[in-house]
Motif scaffolding. Structure first.
Motif, PDB file in Angstrom:
ATOM      1  N   LEU A   1      22.854   1.183 -20.262  1.00  0.00           N
ATOM      2  CA  LEU A   1      24.286   1.212 -20.568  1.00  0.00           C
ATOM      3  C   LEU A   1      24.578   2.156 -21.731  1.00  0.00           C
ATOM      4  O   LEU A   1      25.574   2.883 -21.725  1.00  0.00           O
ATOM      5  CB  LEU A   1      24.780  -0.204 -20.901  1.00  0.00           C
ATOM      6  N   LYS A   2      23.690   2.147 -22.728  1.00  0.00           N
ATOM      7  CA  LYS A   2      23.881   3.009 -23.890  1.00  0.00           C
ATOM      8  C   LYS A   2      23.685   4.482 -23.540  1.00  0.00           C
ATOM      9  O   LYS A   2      24.361   5.357 -24.083  1.00  0.00           O
ATOM     10  CB  LYS A   2      22.900   2.611 -25.004  1.00  0.00           C
ATOM     11  N   GLU A   3      22.752   4.750 -22.639  1.00  0.00           N
ATOM     12  CA  GLU A   3      22.413   6.135 -22.310  1.00  0.00           C
ATOM     13  C   GLU A   3      23.420   6.793 -21.372  1.00  0.00           C
ATOM     14  O   GLU A   3      23.455   8.015 -21.245  1.00  0.00           O
ATOM     15  CB  GLU A   3      21.019   6.186 -21.670  1.00  0.00           C
ATOM     16  N   THR A   4      24.242   6.002 -20.714  1.00  0.00           N
ATOM     17  CA  THR A   4      25.221   6.555 -19.767  1.00  0.00           C
ATOM     18  C   THR A   4      26.377   7.214 -20.509  1.00  0.00           C
ATOM     19  O   THR A   4      26.895   6.673 -21.487  1.00  0.00           O
ATOM     20  CB  THR A   4      25.773   5.442 -18.853  1.00  0.00           C
ATOM     21  N   ASN A   5      26.784   8.379 -20.046  1.00  0.00           N
ATOM     22  CA  ASN A   5      27.913   9.093 -20.637  1.00  0.00           C
ATOM     23  C   ASN A   5      29.206   8.562 -20.008  1.00  0.00           C
ATOM     24  O   ASN A   5      29.722   9.116 -19.033  1.00  0.00           O
ATOM     25  CB  ASN A   5      27.772  10.599 -20.393  1.00  0.00           C
ATOM     26  N   TRP A   6      29.732   7.483 -20.577  1.00  0.00           N
ATOM     27  CA  TRP A   6      30.910   6.840 -20.001  1.00  0.00           C
ATOM     28  C   TRP A   6      32.163   7.697 -20.148  1.00  0.00           C
ATOM     29  O   TRP A   6      33.067   7.628 -19.305  1.00  0.00           O
ATOM     30  CB  TRP A   6      31.126   5.471 -20.642  1.00  0.00           C
ATOM     31  N   ALA A   7      32.218   8.512 -21.198  1.00  0.00           N
ATOM     32  CA  ALA A   7      33.375   9.397 -21.388  1.00  0.00           C
ATOM     33  C   ALA A   7      33.465  10.403 -20.238  1.00  0.00           C
ATOM     34  O   ALA A   7      34.556  10.687 -19.725  1.00  0.00           O
ATOM     35  CB  ALA A   7      33.273  10.121 -22.727  1.00  0.00           C
ATOM     36  N   GLU A   8      32.323  10.921 -19.827  1.00  0.00           N
ATOM     37  CA  GLU A   8      32.292  11.861 -18.710  1.00  0.00           C
ATOM     38  C   GLU A   8      32.671  11.166 -17.406  1.00  0.00           C
ATOM     39  O   GLU A   8      33.423  11.712 -16.589  1.00  0.00           O
ATOM     40  CB  GLU A   8      30.892  12.481 -18.589  1.00  0.00           C
ATOM     41  N   GLN A   9      32.151   9.962 -17.218  1.00  0.00           N
ATOM     42  CA  GLN A   9      32.469   9.202 -16.002  1.00  0.00           C
ATOM     43  C   GLN A   9      33.971   8.922 -15.921  1.00  0.00           C
ATOM     44  O   GLN A   9      34.591   9.076 -14.870  1.00  0.00           O
ATOM     45  CB  GLN A   9      31.697   7.875 -16.008  1.00  0.00           C
ATOM     46  N   ALA A  10      34.545   8.504 -17.047  1.00  0.00           N
ATOM     47  CA  ALA A  10      35.975   8.190 -17.071  1.00  0.00           C
ATOM     48  C   ALA A  10      36.809   9.444 -16.824  1.00  0.00           C
ATOM     49  O   ALA A  10      37.817   9.408 -16.109  1.00  0.00           O
ATOM     50  CB  ALA A  10      36.346   7.560 -18.412  1.00  0.00           C
ATOM     51  N   TYR A  11      36.385  10.562 -17.411  1.00  0.00           N
ATOM     52  CA  TYR A  11      37.123  11.813 -17.233  1.00  0.00           C
ATOM     53  C   TYR A  11      37.103  12.250 -15.766  1.00  0.00           C
ATOM     54  O   TYR A  11      38.131  12.668 -15.219  1.00  0.00           O
ATOM     55  CB  TYR A  11      36.528  12.909 -18.118  1.00  0.00           C
ATOM     56  N   GLN A  12      35.956  12.173 -15.128  1.00  0.00           N
ATOM     57  CA  GLN A  12      35.855  12.574 -13.725  1.00  0.00           C
ATOM     58  C   GLN A  12      36.742  11.701 -12.834  1.00  0.00           C
ATOM     59  O   GLN A  12      37.362  12.193 -11.881  1.00  0.00           O
ATOM     60  CB  GLN A  12      34.397  12.508 -13.258  1.00  0.00           C
ATOM     61  N   LEU A  13      36.819  10.428 -13.147  1.00  0.00           N
ATOM     62  CA  LEU A  13      37.702   9.533 -12.390  1.00  0.00           C
ATOM     63  C   LEU A  13      39.163   9.894 -12.608  1.00  0.00           C
ATOM     64  O   LEU A  13      39.967   9.898 -11.672  1.00  0.00           O
ATOM     65  CB  LEU A  13      37.475   8.078 -12.823  1.00  0.00           C
ATOM     66  N   LYS A  14      39.489  10.193 -13.857  1.00  0.00           N
ATOM     67  CA  LYS A  14      40.871  10.570 -14.193  1.00  0.00           C
ATOM     68  C   LYS A  14      41.269  11.841 -13.452  1.00  0.00           C
ATOM     69  O   LYS A  14      42.358  11.939 -12.879  1.00  0.00           O
ATOM     70  CB  LYS A  14      40.992  10.744 -15.705  1.00  0.00           C
TER      71      LYS A  14
END
Length: 200
Positions: free
Chosen positions: A141-154
């Protein structure tokens, strides 16, 4: 008609008054039939009552079809087992021998939820539903780039423009919150400007 013709009825009513409505009457010709019907109904709803090698075989059959969390497997087997304590002991044994693994299930949930575009909060909720400790995949969970994931969804849902309209921004925020992203991650995603170099 004379009272003598109704003596049995009067006696039965007197017995009911003395012993209560539920007291069985020896003069009721249907009492044994009712008992038999009740017994048959109970038999038809009884569990199969698996135990020993049959319960173990069923557990292996279940695990070959899909991965179950420890809590899920206990409840699955308990539906058909004769003794819940035997189920608990069997599942502990299967877990110790790695036939069952909460770690594997947690990793499967993480991978599946990420493919579906779910953020960390939704993933933790999915694990909680299976009664799995999210600490098992804390590093992932810590290693995942959640900002990138959220941006791609947006971008996929709303495009690359950075909206200034508060109503549209609020809509984007609600969308990403529902997907399970943290607020600081969401703000980064909706305010991130499109970089043409990303296409190269």
């Amino acid at each position: 008609m004379t009272d003598s013709k109704f003596s049995k009825i009067i006696d039965y009513e007197a017995l009911k008054a003395q012993y209560g409505e539920n007291e069985p009457s020896s003069q009721n010709p249907f009492s044994h039939t009712d008992d038999a019907l009740s017994f048959n109904a109970q038999e038809s709803t009884q569990k199969p009552g698996l135990k020993g090698s049959r319960l173990r075989s069923y557990a292996f059959a279940v695990l070959t079809r899909k991965e179950y969390s420890k809590a899920e497997l206990i409840e699955k087997l308990a539906l058909y087992a004769e003794n819940r304590q035997e189920v608990l002991e069997l599942v502990d044994e299967l877990s110790n021998q790695h036939y069952q693994s909460d770690q594997r299930v947690a990793e499967i949930v993480l991978s599946s939820q990420k493919r579906k575009g779910k953020g960390p909060n939704r993933i933790k909720l999915a694990l909680k539903t299976k009664k799995i400790d999210s600490q098992l995949i804390q590093e992932e969970l810590k290693e995942t780039n959640w900002a990138e994931q959220a941006y791609q969804l947006k971008v996929k849902k709303f495009g690359t423009n950075v909206e200034k309209d508060p109503k549209i921004k609020a809509k984007q925020i609600r969308f990403l919150m529902y997907r399970g992203f943290e607020m600081d991650t969401i703000i980064q995603a909706i305010n991130r400007k499109f970089d043409e170099d990303e296409l190269g």
